[in-house]
Design a protein around this motif. Structure first.
Motif, PDB file in Angstrom:
ATOM      1  N   ASP A  52      31.428  38.722  50.919  1.00  0.00           N
ATOM      2  CA  ASP A  52      31.760  37.712  49.969  1.00  0.00           C
ATOM      3  C   ASP A  52      30.593  37.822  49.300  1.00  0.00           C
ATOM      4  OD1 ASP A  52      31.764  35.078  49.726  1.00  0.00           O
ATOM      5  OD2 ASP A  52      31.097  34.146  51.271  1.00  0.00           O
ATOM      6  N   LEU A  53      31.878  38.175  47.820  1.00  0.00           N
ATOM      7  CA  LEU A  53      31.130  37.905  46.723  1.00  0.00           C
ATOM      8  C   LEU A  53      30.653  36.621  46.016  1.00  0.00           C
ATOM      9  CD1 LEU A  53      34.063  40.339  44.795  1.00  0.00           C
ATOM     10  CD2 LEU A  53      31.292  40.930  46.115  1.00  0.00           C
ATOM     11  N   GLY A  54      31.181  35.342  47.111  1.00  0.00           N
ATOM     12  CA  GLY A  54      30.672  34.503  46.177  1.00  0.00           C
ATOM     13  C   GLY A  54      29.223  34.414  47.034  1.00  0.00           C
ATOM     14  N   ARG A  55      28.731  34.301  48.162  1.00  0.00           N
ATOM     15  CA  ARG A  55      27.288  34.692  48.971  1.00  0.00           C
ATOM     16  C   ARG A  55      26.583  35.201  47.887  1.00  0.00           C
ATOM     17  NH1 ARG A  55      27.852  36.271  54.593  1.00  0.00           N
ATOM     18  NH2 ARG A  55      29.610  34.092  54.736  1.00  0.00           N
ATOM     19  N   LEU A  56      27.357  36.786  47.342  1.00  0.00           N
ATOM     20  CA  LEU A  56      26.018  37.665  46.747  1.00  0.00           C
ATOM     21  C   LEU A  56      25.697  36.997  45.877  1.00  0.00           C
ATOM     22  CD1 LEU A  56      25.015  40.719  46.793  1.00  0.00           C
ATOM     23  CD2 LEU A  56      27.106  41.071  45.475  1.00  0.00           C
ATOM     24  N   ALA A  57      26.468  36.354  44.721  1.00  0.00           N
ATOM     25  CA  ALA A  57      26.876  36.349  43.419  1.00  0.00           C
ATOM     26  C   ALA A  57      25.916  34.900  43.299  1.00  0.00           C
ATOM     27  CB  ALA A  57      27.524  35.278  42.509  1.00  0.00           C
ATOM     28  N   GLU A  58      25.626  33.825  44.691  1.00  0.00           N
ATOM     29  CA  GLU A  58      24.793  32.898  45.270  1.00  0.00           C
ATOM     30  C   GLU A  58      23.311  33.576  45.169  1.00  0.00           C
ATOM     31  OE1 GLU A  58      24.466  28.760  47.743  1.00  0.00           O
ATOM     32  OE2 GLU A  58      26.278  30.036  47.781  1.00  0.00           O
ATOM     33  N   HIS A  74      28.933  27.171  40.120  1.00  0.00           N
ATOM     34  CA  HIS A  74      29.333  26.321  40.365  1.00  0.00           C
ATOM     35  C   HIS A  74      31.497  26.848  40.191  1.00  0.00           C
ATOM     36  CE1 HIS A  74      30.079  23.880  44.579  1.00  0.00           C
ATOM     37  NE2 HIS A  74      31.123  23.228  44.285  1.00  0.00           N
ATOM     38  N   ARG A  75      31.643  26.457  39.413  1.00  0.00           N
ATOM     39  CA  ARG A  75      32.799  27.280  39.325  1.00  0.00           C
ATOM     40  C   ARG A  75      33.533  28.653  39.267  1.00  0.00           C
ATOM     41  NH1 ARG A  75      33.409  23.197  35.052  1.00  0.00           N
ATOM     42  NH2 ARG A  75      33.071  24.939  33.770  1.00  0.00           N
ATOM     43  N   ILE A  76      32.315  29.338  38.949  1.00  0.00           N
ATOM     44  CA  ILE A  76      32.199  30.711  39.439  1.00  0.00           C
ATOM     45  C   ILE A  76      32.206  30.366  40.893  1.00  0.00           C
ATOM     46  CG2 ILE A  76      30.982  32.918  38.923  1.00  0.00           C
ATOM     47  CD1 ILE A  76      30.745  30.928  36.306  1.00  0.00           C
ATOM     48  N   LEU A  77      30.948  30.267  41.844  1.00  0.00           N
ATOM     49  CA  LEU A  77      30.868  30.404  42.997  1.00  0.00           C
ATOM     50  C   LEU A  77      32.510  30.282  44.035  1.00  0.00           C
ATOM     51  CD1 LEU A  77      26.964  29.670  43.053  1.00  0.00           C
ATOM     52  CD2 LEU A  77      28.050  31.607  43.116  1.00  0.00           C
ATOM     53  N   ALA A  78      32.722  29.661  43.625  1.00  0.00           N
ATOM     54  CA  ALA A  78      34.257  29.096  44.781  1.00  0.00           C
ATOM     55  C   ALA A  78      35.221  29.472  43.822  1.00  0.00           C
ATOM     56  CB  ALA A  78      34.424  27.814  43.882  1.00  0.00           C
ATOM     57  N   TYR A  79      35.454  30.580  43.153  1.00  0.00           N
ATOM     58  CA  TYR A  79      35.949  30.976  42.815  1.00  0.00           C
ATOM     59  C   TYR A  79      35.947  32.557  43.378  1.00  0.00           C
ATOM     60  CZ  TYR A  79      39.431  34.859  39.661  1.00  0.00           C
ATOM     61  OH  TYR A  79      40.157  35.337  39.430  1.00  0.00           O
ATOM     62  N   LEU A  80      34.872  32.630  43.130  1.00  0.00           N
ATOM     63  CA  LEU A  80      34.466  34.495  44.046  1.00  0.00           C
ATOM     64  C   LEU A  80      34.552  33.729  45.716  1.00  0.00           C
ATOM     65  CD1 LEU A  80      31.208  35.547  42.408  1.00  0.00           C
ATOM     66  CD2 LEU A  80      33.749  36.475  42.160  1.00  0.00           C
ATOM     67  N   HIS A  81      33.990  32.529  46.033  1.00  0.00           N
ATOM     68  CA  HIS A  81      34.162  32.892  47.856  1.00  0.00           C
ATOM     69  C   HIS A  81      35.978  33.142  48.203  1.00  0.00           C
ATOM     70  CE1 HIS A  81      30.670  31.482  49.574  1.00  0.00           C
ATOM     71  NE2 HIS A  81      30.147  30.407  48.334  1.00  0.00           N
ATOM     72  N   HIS A  82      36.807  32.888  47.290  1.00  0.00           N
ATOM     73  CA  HIS A  82      37.899  32.878  47.474  1.00  0.00           C
ATOM     74  C   HIS A  82      38.898  33.816  47.177  1.00  0.00           C
ATOM     75  CE1 HIS A  82      36.936  28.171  48.318  1.00  0.00           C
ATOM     76  NE2 HIS A  82      37.763  28.356  48.680  1.00  0.00           N
ATOM     77  N   LEU A  83      38.234  34.555  46.622  1.00  0.00           N
ATOM     78  CA  LEU A  83      39.159  36.267  46.484  1.00  0.00           C
ATOM     79  C   LEU A  83      39.401  36.676  47.650  1.00  0.00           C
ATOM     80  CD1 LEU A  83      36.834  37.813  43.714  1.00  0.00           C
ATOM     81  CD2 LEU A  83      39.164  36.609  43.534  1.00  0.00           C
ATOM     82  N   GLN A  87      43.465  41.867  45.928  1.00  0.00           N
ATOM     83  CA  GLN A  87      42.941  41.493  44.428  1.00  0.00           C
ATOM     84  C   GLN A  87      41.256  41.901  44.210  1.00  0.00           C
ATOM     85  OE1 GLN A  87      41.769  36.919  45.501  1.00  0.00           O
ATOM     86  NE2 GLN A  87      43.369  36.259  43.487  1.00  0.00           N
ATOM     87  N   LEU A  88      40.551  41.721  44.671  1.00  0.00           N
ATOM     88  CA  LEU A  88      39.175  42.366  44.919  1.00  0.00           C
ATOM     89  C   LEU A  88      39.815  44.453  44.562  1.00  0.00           C
ATOM     90  CD1 LEU A  88      37.276  41.515  47.263  1.00  0.00           C
ATOM     91  CD2 LEU A  88      36.880  41.459  44.598  1.00  0.00           C
ATOM     92  N   ARG A  89      41.145  45.092  45.092  1.00  0.00           N
ATOM     93  CA  ARG A  89      41.749  46.001  44.855  1.00  0.00           C
ATOM     94  C   ARG A  89      41.576  46.289  43.849  1.00  0.00           C
ATOM     95  NH1 ARG A  89      43.949  46.553  48.969  1.00  0.00           N
ATOM     96  NH2 ARG A  89      42.200  47.427  50.732  1.00  0.00           N
ATOM     97  N   ILE A  90      42.889  45.337  42.864  1.00  0.00           N
ATOM     98  CA  ILE A  90      43.303  45.492  41.458  1.00  0.00           C
ATOM     99  C   ILE A  90      41.585  45.396  40.560  1.00  0.00           C
ATOM    100  CG2 ILE A  90      44.568  43.829  40.225  1.00  0.00           C
ATOM    101  CD1 ILE A  90      46.356  43.645  42.893  1.00  0.00           C
ATOM    102  N   ALA A  91      40.723  44.669  40.828  1.00  0.00           N
ATOM    103  CA  ALA A  91      40.073  44.102  40.343  1.00  0.00           C
ATOM    104  C   ALA A  91      39.214  45.926  39.635  1.00  0.00           C
ATOM    105  CB  ALA A  91      39.229  43.079  40.694  1.00  0.00           C
TER     106      ALA A  91
END
Length: 185
Positions: A52-58, A74-83, A87-91
């Motif tokens: 969960d990249l959102g948790r890590l970013a937080e 908050h918008r960044i974290l919400a986006y990261l929580h839902h990846l 999508q991560l493999r492509i990134a």
């Protein structure tokens, strides 16, 4: 086993003046640093596809005393929580590829290679339209600064390459039989 060998010799060296070399070294350091950062991010993403990249970013935001409840964060974290993992493999793949390109450019510029100047001009020029599109649709000071730096790098390298081509081009005689360089004296 075959090995990749980079030829460094008088035919491939740019052989610019010391001042130009200092600027090229500065550009090389920027490319190497960006390439290393992108490779690190790509490897991290590949090995943490299901985290969960959102948790890590937080956690990172709280560690550097940023408030994750602020609307922007908050918008960044919400986006990261839902990846999703796909999508991560492509990134990660894009980050690895672009990071490798940046490292090749930076290493070639550091070694004063002419091909690296051409590669940097072409690769950076091709990405400027995408950066402009991104700036228009999601403006920020950082994006504008990045575009300005990239355009300055392309302009400077194009200037160096054009100057070098002019110096190395043999002058042809005119219809009167006088060489162009002789008539300008």
């Amino acid at each position: 086993m075959d090995a990749l060998v980079i030829v460094v010799g008088p035919m491939t060296r740019a052989a610019d003046r010391p001042r130009s070399r200092r600027v090229l070294r500065l550009i090389a350091l920027e490319r190497i640093a960006r390439g290393a950062l992108l490779l690190t991010a790509g490897v991290y993403l590949l090995f943490n596809l299901n985290s969960d990249l959102g948790r890590l970013a937080e956690r990172v935001m709280r560690a550097i005393e940023l408030d994750p409840r602020r609307p922007f964060f908050h918008r960044i974290l919400a986006y990261l929580h839902h990846l999703h993992a796909s999508q991560l493999r492509i990134a990660a793949t894009v980050a690895l590829g672009y990071g490798a390109l940046e490292l090749v450019e930076g290493t070639g510029l550091w070694l004063d290679q002419l091909w690296a100047e051409y590669l940097t001009v072409i690769a950076t020029s091709l990405l400027v339209p995408f950066e402009l599109y991104e700036l228009v649709h999601r403006p920020s000071v950082w994006k504008a600064a990045g575009i300005i730096v990239n355009i300055a790098i392309v302009g400077y390298l194009a200037y160096l390459l054009r100057r070098r081509v002019r110096r190395s081009r043999p002058l042809e005689p005119t219809a009167t039989g006088v060489r162009l360089d002789e008539s300008s004296r």
